[in-house]
Scaffold this motif. Structure first.
Motif, PDB file in Angstrom:
ATOM      1  N   ASN A 161       0.855  -1.184   0.000  1.00 35.62           N
ATOM      2  CA  ASN A 161       0.000   0.000   0.000  1.00 35.62           C
ATOM      3  C   ASN A 161       0.893   1.237   0.000  1.00 35.62           C
ATOM      4  O   ASN A 161       1.595   1.509   0.974  1.00 35.62           O
ATOM      5  N   VAL A 162       0.885   1.976  -1.107  1.00 38.12           N
ATOM      6  CA  VAL A 162       1.698   3.187  -1.247  1.00 38.12           C
ATOM      7  C   VAL A 162       0.760   4.379  -1.381  1.00 38.12           C
ATOM      8  O   VAL A 162      -0.178   4.346  -2.181  1.00 38.12           O
ATOM      9  N   TYR A 163       1.016   5.415  -0.608  1.00 34.77           N
ATOM     10  CA  TYR A 163       0.121   6.574  -0.642  1.00 34.77           C
ATOM     11  C   TYR A 163       0.908   7.850  -0.389  1.00 34.77           C
ATOM     12  O   TYR A 163       2.035   7.818   0.123  1.00 34.77           O
ATOM     13  N   SER A 164       0.326   8.971  -0.772  1.00 39.76           N
ATOM     14  CA  SER A 164       0.931  10.273  -0.515  1.00 39.76           C
ATOM     15  C   SER A 164       0.491  10.747   0.859  1.00 39.76           C
ATOM     16  O   SER A 164      -0.685  11.052   1.069  1.00 39.76           O
ATOM     17  N   SER A 165       1.421  10.795   1.800  1.00 37.91           N
ATOM     18  CA  SER A 165       1.054  11.135   3.176  1.00 37.91           C
ATOM     19  C   SER A 165       0.885  12.634   3.387  1.00 37.91           C
ATOM     20  O   SER A 165       0.290  13.055   4.378  1.00 37.91           O
ATOM     21  N   ASN A 166       1.418  13.452   2.467  1.00 37.80           N
ATOM     22  CA  ASN A 166       1.192  14.894   2.559  1.00 37.80           C
ATOM     23  C   ASN A 166      -0.082  15.213   1.784  1.00 37.80           C
ATOM     24  O   ASN A 166      -0.075  15.315   0.555  1.00 37.80           O
ATOM     25  N   VAL A 167      -1.176  15.349   2.505  1.00 38.30           N
ATOM     26  CA  VAL A 167      -2.482  15.513   1.863  1.00 38.30           C
ATOM     27  C   VAL A 167      -2.546  16.818   1.078  1.00 38.30           C
ATOM     28  O   VAL A 167      -3.211  16.894   0.037  1.00 38.30           O
ATOM     29  N   LEU A 168      -1.849  17.845   1.529  1.00 40.84           N
ATOM     30  CA  LEU A 168      -1.846  19.118   0.802  1.00 40.84           C
ATOM     31  C   LEU A 168      -1.219  18.935  -0.578  1.00 40.84           C
ATOM     32  O   LEU A 168      -1.754  19.414  -1.586  1.00 40.84           O
ATOM     33  N   ASP A 169      -0.100  18.236  -0.643  1.00 37.91           N
ATOM     34  CA  ASP A 169       0.532  17.954  -1.936  1.00 37.91           C
ATOM     35  C   ASP A 169      -0.383  17.112  -2.819  1.00 37.91           C
ATOM     36  O   ASP A 169      -0.490  17.338  -4.030  1.00 37.91           O
ATOM     37  N   HIS A 170      -1.025  16.125  -2.200  1.00 36.78           N
ATOM     38  CA  HIS A 170      -1.892  15.237  -2.980  1.00 36.78           C
ATOM     39  C   HIS A 170      -3.072  15.997  -3.576  1.00 36.78           C
ATOM     40  O   HIS A 170      -3.397  15.831  -4.760  1.00 36.78           O
ATOM     41  N   LYS A 171      -3.705  16.849  -2.776  1.00 38.46           N
ATOM     42  CA  LYS A 171      -4.846  17.614  -3.282  1.00 38.46           C
ATOM     43  C   LYS A 171      -4.405  18.594  -4.365  1.00 38.46           C
ATOM     44  O   LYS A 171      -5.110  18.799  -5.365  1.00 38.46           O
ATOM     45  N   ALA A 172      -3.240  19.206  -4.178  1.00 37.44           N
ATOM     46  CA  ALA A 172      -2.739  20.127  -5.201  1.00 37.44           C
ATOM     47  C   ALA A 172      -2.486  19.390  -6.511  1.00 37.44           C
ATOM     48  O   ALA A 172      -2.794  19.891  -7.598  1.00 37.44           O
ATOM     49  N   CYS A 173      -1.948  18.193  -6.422  1.00 38.73           N
ATOM     50  CA  CYS A 173      -1.709  17.383  -7.618  1.00 38.73           C
ATOM     51  C   CYS A 173      -3.021  17.022  -8.299  1.00 38.73           C
ATOM     52  O   CYS A 173      -3.138  17.081  -9.531  1.00 38.73           O
ATOM     53  N   MET A 174      -4.024  16.655  -7.517  1.00 35.46           N
ATOM     54  CA  MET A 174      -5.320  16.292  -8.093  1.00 35.46           C
ATOM     55  C   MET A 174      -5.927  17.468  -8.860  1.00 35.46           C
ATOM     56  O   MET A 174      -6.573  17.285  -9.903  1.00 35.46           O
ATOM     57  N   LEU A 175      -5.702  18.686  -8.366  1.00 35.37           N
ATOM     58  CA  LEU A 175      -6.193  19.867  -9.068  1.00 35.37           C
ATOM     59  C   LEU A 175      -5.354  20.149 -10.313  1.00 35.37           C
ATOM     60  O   LEU A 175      -5.892  20.432 -11.383  1.00 35.37           O
ATOM     61  N   ARG A 176      -4.036  20.064 -10.187  1.00 35.54           N
ATOM     62  CA  ARG A 176      -3.165  20.344 -11.338  1.00 35.54           C
ATOM     63  C   ARG A 176      -3.412  19.369 -12.480  1.00 35.54           C
ATOM     64  O   ARG A 176      -3.314  19.723 -13.652  1.00 35.54           O
ATOM     65  N   ASP A 177      -3.707  18.117 -12.131  1.00 30.00           N
ATOM     66  CA  ASP A 177      -3.943  17.111 -13.172  1.00 30.00           C
ATOM     67  C   ASP A 177      -5.405  17.051 -13.601  1.00 30.00           C
ATOM     68  O   ASP A 177      -5.794  16.190 -14.388  1.00 30.00           O
ATOM     69  N   CYS A 178      -6.228  17.952 -13.061  1.00 29.84           N
ATOM     70  CA  CYS A 178      -7.641  18.074 -13.444  1.00 29.84           C
ATOM     71  C   CYS A 178      -8.463  16.837 -13.098  1.00 29.84           C
ATOM     72  O   CYS A 178      -9.505  16.584 -13.713  1.00 29.84           O
ATOM     73  N   PHE A 179      -8.003  16.044 -12.126  1.00 35.49           N
ATOM     74  CA  PHE A 179      -8.825  14.932 -11.653  1.00 35.49           C
ATOM     75  C   PHE A 179     -10.013  15.460 -10.859  1.00 35.49           C
ATOM     76  O   PHE A 179     -11.078  14.847 -10.821  1.00 35.49           O
ATOM     77  N   ILE A 180      -9.802  16.575 -10.179  1.00 36.17           N
ATOM     78  CA  ILE A 180     -10.889  17.316  -9.550  1.00 36.17           C
ATOM     79  C   ILE A 180     -10.699  18.776  -9.940  1.00 36.17           C
ATOM     80  O   ILE A 180      -9.575  19.217 -10.204  1.00 36.17           O
ATOM     81  N   LYS A 181     -11.783  19.528 -10.004  1.00 38.17           N
ATOM     82  CA  LYS A 181     -11.641  20.938 -10.382  1.00 38.17           C
ATOM     83  C   LYS A 181     -12.857  21.726  -9.923  1.00 38.17           C
ATOM     84  O   LYS A 181     -13.945  21.184  -9.752  1.00 38.17           O
TER      85      LYS A 181
END
Length: 355
Positions: A161-181
């Motif tokens: 199980n691999v995950y991004s533990s820095n939730v701020l970085d993860h959410k920023a990535c999700m926005l930059r990659d347009c997975f959420i907007k």
């Protein structure tokens, strides 16, 4: 059918003595069994089995899979010739071959997955791939998820199980990659105006056309990702950023439970930040060596050659990608940072990279 996307086989000289020792051990075991010797425990790592990296979008899963391929190969386990997203029914060549035969997806998906596992295992290769579930969980005609997971468990699959533990970085990535907007989730660096509608969706094919890899075709996902990082900053709503981060912590805590419900046991949960620490700072090499050692063990590799792991990391990006402070990537940094600093939760406050 379909083009191979797996890594080219590579033999590590550093592992040659270990490989010889394994061969000798197998010979001794075979002789003992032939002579009827009882009481010998079965080898813990007896042959190719599915080796799965449970990851989510924006969890650096493609990078993790690439490094895992190299390290598995260096430990005498040739990765199979499978797609980076073998669990995506639209990218899996075996599944698509079954579809081409006219089979409905609820038959083609399990049949194709079984063929992939059977053929690669018979060829002596390990199926090392991302267990990204969004592809087949959104496929309404792909059959039962539990049936697929049950088959993997019966085949002796190992998972990490691999995950991004820095939730701020993860959410920023999700926005930059347009997975959420949402409006103003991405803004132009040069003037601070909303870029979301231009760089996400179909409009991005035109707005980001100059970033096309070949200068002719429309930009790929990777082209658009690079463009958005160069041209935009992420915008968060300061009023709810702490709540968003808290929800992310809850989400991360549930990930191991999902694997357990599917029947997996004995797996490691590893932050991608530990795996990638060697890239961010040369001083963090041993932190990453330890993390990759844990990952390999979780995937069933019993005897880890840490010298080979360390050498591989030193040869691939060691200290070449320092992390930028969030002031460089967040449009409304001061407001967002103030909200995070005010949180009573120390874990939430730790997500912010200042200075």
């Amino acid at each position: 059918g379909g083009g191979a996307t797996g890594p080219a086989p590579r033999v590590s000289a550093a592992l040659a003595p270990a490989a010889a020792a394994r061969a000798a051990a197998v010979a001794v075991l075979a002789f003992a069994l032939l002579c009827g010797g009882g009481g010998l425990a079965a080898a813990a790592d007896t042959g190719p089995h599915p080796s799965l990296i449970y990851a989510a979008p924006c969890g650096s899963s493609t990078w993790v899979q690439s490094v895992t391929w190299r390290l598995m190969d260096a430990h005498g386990r040739t990765p199979g010739w499978v797609d980076f997203e073998a669990f995506n029914p639209w990218k899996n060549k075996w599944v698509q071959a079954e579809v081409a035969k006219g089979r409905p997806m609820d038959e083609a998906f399990p049949a194709g997955m079984a063929r992939m596992l059977d053929e690669e295992t018979a060829a002596g290769r390990w199926v090392v791939t991302k267990l990204e579930t969004w592809g087949w969980e959104t496929c309404k005609k792909c059959g039962s998820n539990l049936d697929l997971m049950g088959d993997l468990v019966r085949r002796g699959a190992k998972v990490v199980n691999v995950y991004s533990s820095n939730v701020l970085d993860h959410k920023a990535c999700m926005l930059r990659d347009c997975f959420i907007k949402y409006p103003a989730s991405l803004v132009w660096k040069d003037n601070g105006t909303d870029a979301t509608s231009s760089v996400c969706g179909k409009a991005s094919n035109w707005a980001l056309r100059s970033y096309s890899s070949d200068g002719v075709s429309r930009p790929t996902f990777a082209d658009k990702r690079r463009a958005r990082r160069e041209l935009t900053k992420v915008g968060f709503n300061p009023a709810d950023i702490v709540q968003v981060l808290e929800q992310g912590l809850v989400r991360d805590s549930r990930r191991p439970l999902k694997l357990q419900r599917w029947g997996f046991t004995g797996f490691e949960t590893i932050p991608v930040e530990d795996l990638a620490a060697f890239e961010h700072s040369r001083d963090q090499l041993e932190r990453s060596v330890d993390a990759w050692t844990r990952l390999l063990k979780s995937l069933g590799v019993e005897a880890i050659n840490t010298t080979a792991v360390r050498k591989d990391l030193m040869e691939h990006g060691w200290g070449e990608r320092p992390l930028a402070p969030h002031a460089n990537t967040l449009h409304n940094y001061e407001q967002v940072a103030a909200a995070i600093r005010a949180s009573p939760n120390a874990r939430i406050r730790s997500f912010l990279r200042e200075g």
